[in-house]
Write an enzyme that holds these catalytic residues in place. Structure first.
Site, mmCIF file in Angstrom:
data_model
loop_
_atom_site.group_PDB
_atom_site.id
_atom_site.type_symbol
_atom_site.label_atom_id
_atom_site.label_comp_id
_atom_site.label_asym_id
_atom_site.label_seq_id
_atom_site.Cartn_x
_atom_site.Cartn_y
_atom_site.Cartn_z
ATOM 1 N N ARG A 52 2.352 11.574 1.798
ATOM 2 C CA ARG A 52 2.609 10.116 2.227
ATOM 3 C C ARG A 52 3.817 9.824 3.258
ATOM 4 N NH1 ARG A 52 -1.551 6.775 0.983
ATOM 5 N NH2 ARG A 52 -2.329 7.049 -1.012
ATOM 6 N N SER A 104 4.759 -4.253 -6.913
ATOM 7 C CA SER A 104 6.050 -4.199 -6.691
ATOM 8 C C SER A 104 6.634 -5.693 -6.514
ATOM 9 C CB SER A 104 6.370 -3.290 -5.587
ATOM 10 O OG SER A 104 8.076 -3.164 -5.333
ATOM 11 N N GLY A 106 8.919 -7.477 -6.535
ATOM 12 C CA GLY A 106 10.088 -7.937 -5.616
ATOM 13 C C GLY A 106 10.142 -7.711 -4.143
ATOM 14 N N GLU A 130 -12.379 10.777 6.822
ATOM 15 C CA GLU A 130 -11.636 11.374 7.833
ATOM 16 C C GLU A 130 -10.264 11.246 8.286
ATOM 17 O OE1 GLU A 130 -13.175 7.537 9.093
ATOM 18 O OE2 GLU A 130 -14.125 8.955 8.018
ATOM 19 N N GLU A 132 -7.908 11.381 5.699
ATOM 20 C CA GLU A 132 -7.060 11.586 4.674
ATOM 21 C C GLU A 132 -7.272 13.224 4.384
ATOM 22 O OE1 GLU A 132 -7.616 7.923 1.418
ATOM 23 O OE2 GLU A 132 -9.421 9.300 2.159
#
Length: 178
Positions: A52, A104, A106, A130, A132
């Site tokens: 990531r 999330s 905030g 394709e 990933e």
């Protein structure tokens, strides 16, 4: 706090906005996301690993994806089935939305749903689309907490929602048996 929303910046998939003194992100290509809690017939919990860019590291996640990014009529159940199959190669005969809440609160208005998938059948090896490069991990349910802790100790970026997913394996959000 002022009700008026000010656009600060907009990209292809996200926009940064300000309301009063608060700055936060909004998705422009989807309204929510799903996290899929899925166990194979051999009692192995499905995890996916991928690099990531925002984290600068490999992550361990439960199969997940966006709702409505490909089709405005998409549902959480359809997205869960699609993402599970695409990422892991397993097809679910039953999916159930367990709960929806902020990812999330905030930082973003994004909502995320935990979805339990059952009745799994192996269709292909998985690995994502394709864009990933996903590695599928099938971990015995009893070993999952230790396996996750070992991955965290090895430097993987770990989303705390993984542990919520472990809770939802055999329980409903209110604690009753699944």
């Amino acid at each position: 706090m002022a009700d008026e929303k000010e656009l600060m910046c907009e990209g292809e998939y996200l926009r940064l906005v300000r309301r009063g003194h608060w700055e936060y992100a909004e998705r422009t290509n989807a309204g929510s996301a799903v996290i899929v809690v899925a166990v194979t017939p051999e009692q192995k919990l499905l995890f996916v690993e991928q690099y990531r860019i925002p984290m600068g590291a490999n992550t361990i996640e439960m199969p997940a994806g966006l709702v409505g990014d490909l089709d405005a009529a998409d549902t959480m159940e359809e997205a869960a089935r699609r993402e599970l199959l695409e990422e892991t190669g397993w097809l679910a005969s039953e999916v159930k939305v367990l709960m929806v809440g902020p990812s999330s609160s905030g930082m973003s208005n994004e909502q995320v749903a935990f979805v339990r998938a059952r009745g799994l059948t192996r269709v292909h090896a998985g690995g994502g689309d394709e864009t990933e490069d996903i590695t599928v991990h099938e971990v015995p349910v009893a070993d999952a907490p230790r396996w996750l802790a070992a991955k965290m100790a090895a430097g993987y970026a770990m989303d705390p929602k993984l542990w919520a997913g472990l809770w939802l394996l055999d329980r409903n959000p209110d604690g009753t048996p699944a």
